[in-house]
Design an enzyme around this catalytic site. Structure first.
Site, short mmCIF file in Angstrom:
data_model
loop_
_atom_site.label_atom_id
_atom_site.label_comp_id
_atom_site.label_asym_id
_atom_site.label_seq_id
_atom_site.Cartn_x
_atom_site.Cartn_y
_atom_site.Cartn_z
N GLY A 127 11.16 -67.69 -97.10
CA GLY A 127 12.18 -69.22 -97.79
C GLY A 127 11.78 -69.19 -98.50
O GLY A 127 12.29 -70.39 -100.01
N LYS A 130 15.67 -65.89 -101.07
CA LYS A 130 16.06 -63.69 -100.93
C LYS A 130 17.31 -63.69 -101.00
O LYS A 130 18.28 -62.78 -101.71
CB LYS A 130 15.65 -63.24 -99.97
CG LYS A 130 14.43 -63.20 -100.65
CD LYS A 130 13.53 -61.56 -99.54
CE LYS A 130 13.17 -61.84 -97.92
NZ LYS A 130 12.39 -63.09 -97.74
N SER A 131 18.25 -64.30 -99.82
CA SER A 131 19.85 -64.87 -99.27
C SER A 131 20.60 -64.75 -100.52
O SER A 131 21.44 -64.70 -100.90
CB SER A 131 19.96 -65.57 -97.72
OG SER A 131 18.81 -64.89 -97.08
N CYS A 481 -6.00 -71.45 -102.87
CA CYS A 481 -5.73 -72.51 -101.17
C CYS A 481 -5.18 -73.48 -101.18
O CYS A 481 -4.08 -74.38 -100.32
CB CYS A 481 -6.57 -71.62 -100.27
SG CYS A 481 -5.99 -72.11 -98.80
N CYS A 485 -6.13 -74.12 -95.47
CA CYS A 485 -5.85 -73.71 -94.26
C CYS A 485 -7.38 -73.93 -94.12
O CYS A 485 -7.70 -75.26 -94.23
CB CYS A 485 -5.80 -71.74 -94.32
SG CYS A 485 -7.78 -71.44 -95.36
N CYS A 488 -11.17 -72.96 -95.24
CA CYS A 488 -11.39 -74.02 -96.16
C CYS A 488 -11.34 -75.17 -96.12
O CYS A 488 -11.78 -75.82 -96.67
CB CYS A 488 -9.64 -73.29 -97.21
SG CYS A 488 -9.90 -71.73 -97.78
#
Length: 623
Positions: A127, A130-131, A481, A485, A488
């Site tokens: 996401g 890269k493309s 973070c 998550c 956390c």
């Protein structure tokens, strides 16, 4: 004589147990050394870069690593610039064609490197764009860019997007019509060809002599401008998604040595990339690596072991928290895709299955409808895979765990590509481990990678990102973070529980089964320990006072730590998973050896020894 033999056996057991203890201590020391060395190298690199730029390095900045000494840092920094012959054209198309105002980290450097003819490996999170690093150069170059991708769904996704921005691209795969293939082949050698990108599968490269012939003619006519190998980790047997046909792609660089090659992945480690270099015949490739961290993704694990309860919970989440929002539910098998989608439909959720055994037209239809938000949820196997680029996916839920951390990172990374908050939730069940074990048994390190994923799910107190960072060779600070998550954001001080006696009971059951030449599946082992096995066994073993969930936690911990190990049996129709004693099981015969685990679920009715100390006494806590 028998007394002497018995004495020697006891002494041998003692020596072996002591050796295992020393091995454990050595392993811990070596792990600590590796962590410190990694931290040292990272700090040295930060100091070097700070000296080179005369500016402090932001801790959140993406890191770029260039393993090859052939290019200095000053030279590499030049590729972040906009003073190249193509820079004006690149900037123009970034805004006018791709409707983007600026580049994300490493994109401009990667584009300048490939435009200047360098071979490059780009490791960038799912996401992160890269493309664009081969799509934009394709528009700014003569001829066309050849893009090798592993899945038809990935090709279709990119072609749908490119069509919306008026970039001409074509694809060749097994389902391409003869007329379409003929048109593409002819266009490859036409200087006025209408397309700038040609997407093919690795199988097409390996099996089509006609395609290779056309590529050779295009190369001689200077029309093959670039080769992009998407999901390049598929080349390596040590990668999490090895595909045999990728190993044959070395022919491209051997036949077309002057064409720059760009390998892209979200999940390759340094050892996997070294393997890819050899396979693709690019020993002088530059490597750019971005941080794995996606700050907008929230990671969570639900330890509900009941499959039916999982479906109910998933449905409740989608209807409440994710009402009218787009998402993916990943499942283990084609059968699960059909069943779970049907169950969600019964609960008035617009969900459709997607798996490899579906008709290609049906798969394309589901993909298109989901992309255009006519379907809310795709219930998919990993066939709905790499490169899916829908920006507004608000949730990726795993009904069954992934087969590795790398797979999970890539699958969950399909969420939140628009940089808005998105959730990645895993439903972790005891039985999942053994279903997937039989699927990965033939892979080189399949079992090892699966157990790393299990450890990620079983963990109750370590940051989810810190567990991922280990797999991507990245030093991690838990503060990064930002409470994104479950461990956390819901920080709890779970008790450390002494499970030594419980472990000895489990080992006794496995030893008893072996002595009677019986094989124990994990589920039978739990049943036997809970007193649900055959009556003749119940008289010979000590049943547990733990709840079933707690018993499963103990057994999983014994498997992760090597006190138990897997044993497989093959039939013409299926593969069975059985439990056997692991190499550390003998340690439990030593009366001084102890084993503990942090436990989230402290249900009622069992007595566990907590290792939390008050006034230097070990407390016996009811849980």
């Amino acid at each position: 004589v028998s007394r002497v033999i018995r004495s020697e056996e006891v002494e041998l057991d003692s020596v072996e147990a002591e050796l295992d203890t020393v091995e454990l201590q050595l392993a811990e020391i070596l792990q600590k050394k590796a962590e410190l060395t990694s931290r040292k190298n990272a700090l040295l690199q930060q100091l070097e870069e700070a000296c080179d730029t005369a500016q402090p390095l932001s801790s959140s900045a993406s890191k770029a690593s260039e393993a090859k000494p052939a290019m200095s840092k000053q030279e590499m920094q030049r590729y972040d610039g906009t003073d190249f012959p193509w820079s004006s054209k690149v900037g123009q198309h970034l805004k006018a064609t791709f409707h983007l105002s600026n580049f994300r980290p490493l994109q401009l450097k990667a584009i300048n490197l490939t435009m200047s003819g360098k071979d490059l490996f780009l490791v960038m999170p799912t996401g992160r764009g890269k493309s664009l690093c081969y799509q934009l150069p394709a528009i700014c170059s003569n001829g066309f860019t050849l893009v090798i991708t592993p899945l038809v769904s990935l090709m279709e996704d990119q072609l749908m997007y490119l069509k919306t921005i008026d970039v001409s691209a074509v694809m060749l795969n097994a389902s391409s019509s003869r007329e379409h293939a003929k048109m593409v082949m002819a266009g490859m050698t036409d200087p006025k060809a209408p397309f700038k990108l040609v997407y093919v599968t690795p199988e097409k490269i390996a099996k089509s002599k006609l395609l290779m012939s056309r590529l050779e003619k295009a190369y001689k006519a200077n029309l093959l401008s670039r080769i992009a190998v998407d999901e390049v980790h598929c080349c390596s047997q040590w990668g999490h998604d090895f595909r045999p046909d990728y190993k044959l792609l070395g022919i491209l660089k051997r036949q077309f040595p002057k064409v720059p090659l760009l390998g892209l992945t979200a999940t390759a480690t340094s050892s996997v990339l070294k393997d890819c270099e050899k396979i693709l015949c690019v020993p002088q490739a530059i490597t750019l690596t971005a941080s794995f961290n996606r700050t907008n993704l929230y990671y969570e694990v639900s330890t509900d072991s009941d499959s039916e309860a999982s479906v109910n919970d998933i449905a409740a989440l989608i209807k409440s928290k994710y009402k009218d929002q787009s998402g993916i539910v990943y499942v283990f098998s084609q059968k699960d895709a059909e069943l779970v989608s049907a169950e969600l439909q019964k609960r008035d959720i617009l969900a459709y299955p997607y798996h490899a055994n579906m008709d290609s037209e049906d798969k394309s239809r589901v993909h298109r409808k989901w992309t255009s938000n006519k379907i809310q949820v795709v219930v998919a196997t990993v066939a709905f895979g790499m490169g899916i680029d829908k920006p507004d996916v608000r949730f990726v839920i795993h009904h069954t765990i992934s087969k590795s951390i790398e797979n999970y990172y890539q699958e969950s990374g399909r969420a939140g590509r628009d940089d808005s908050p998105a959730d990645c939730v895993v439903f972790f069940g005891f039985a999942d481990i053994f279903r997937i074990s039989t699927m990965v048994v033939m892979e080189n390190v399949g079992q090892q990678k699966l157990l790393q994923m299990v450890d990620y799910c079983q963990n109750v107190d370590r940051c989810r990102r810190s567990l991922m960072a280990v797999h991507f060779d990245e030093v991690w600070d838990d503060e990064g973070c930002n409470q994104m998550c479950d461990t956390c954001s819901q920080a709890k001080d779970y008790p450390t529980v002494d499970i030594t006696q419980h472990a000895r009971q489990v080992v006794q059951i496995v030893e008893l089964a072996a002595s009677m030449d019986e094989k124990l599946t994990p589920l039978k082992l739990v049943d036997a320990w809970m007193g649900k096995g055959p009556a003749k066994h119940r008289k010979m073993i000590q049943t547990t006072t733990l709840s079933r969930r707690q018993a499963e936690v103990v057994i999983v911990h014994l498997l992760l730590q090597g006190y138990l190990r897997e044993d497989f049996s093959f039939t013409p129709y299926t593969t069975y998973f059985y439990m056997k004693l692991g190499r550390k099981a003998s340690l439990l015969k030593n009366p001084t050896h102890t084993l503990s685990v942090k436990m989230r679920d402290a249900g009622a009715g069992a007595a566990l020894v907590s290792l939390k100390k008050t006034n230097k006494h070990i407390l016996l806590l009811p849980v």
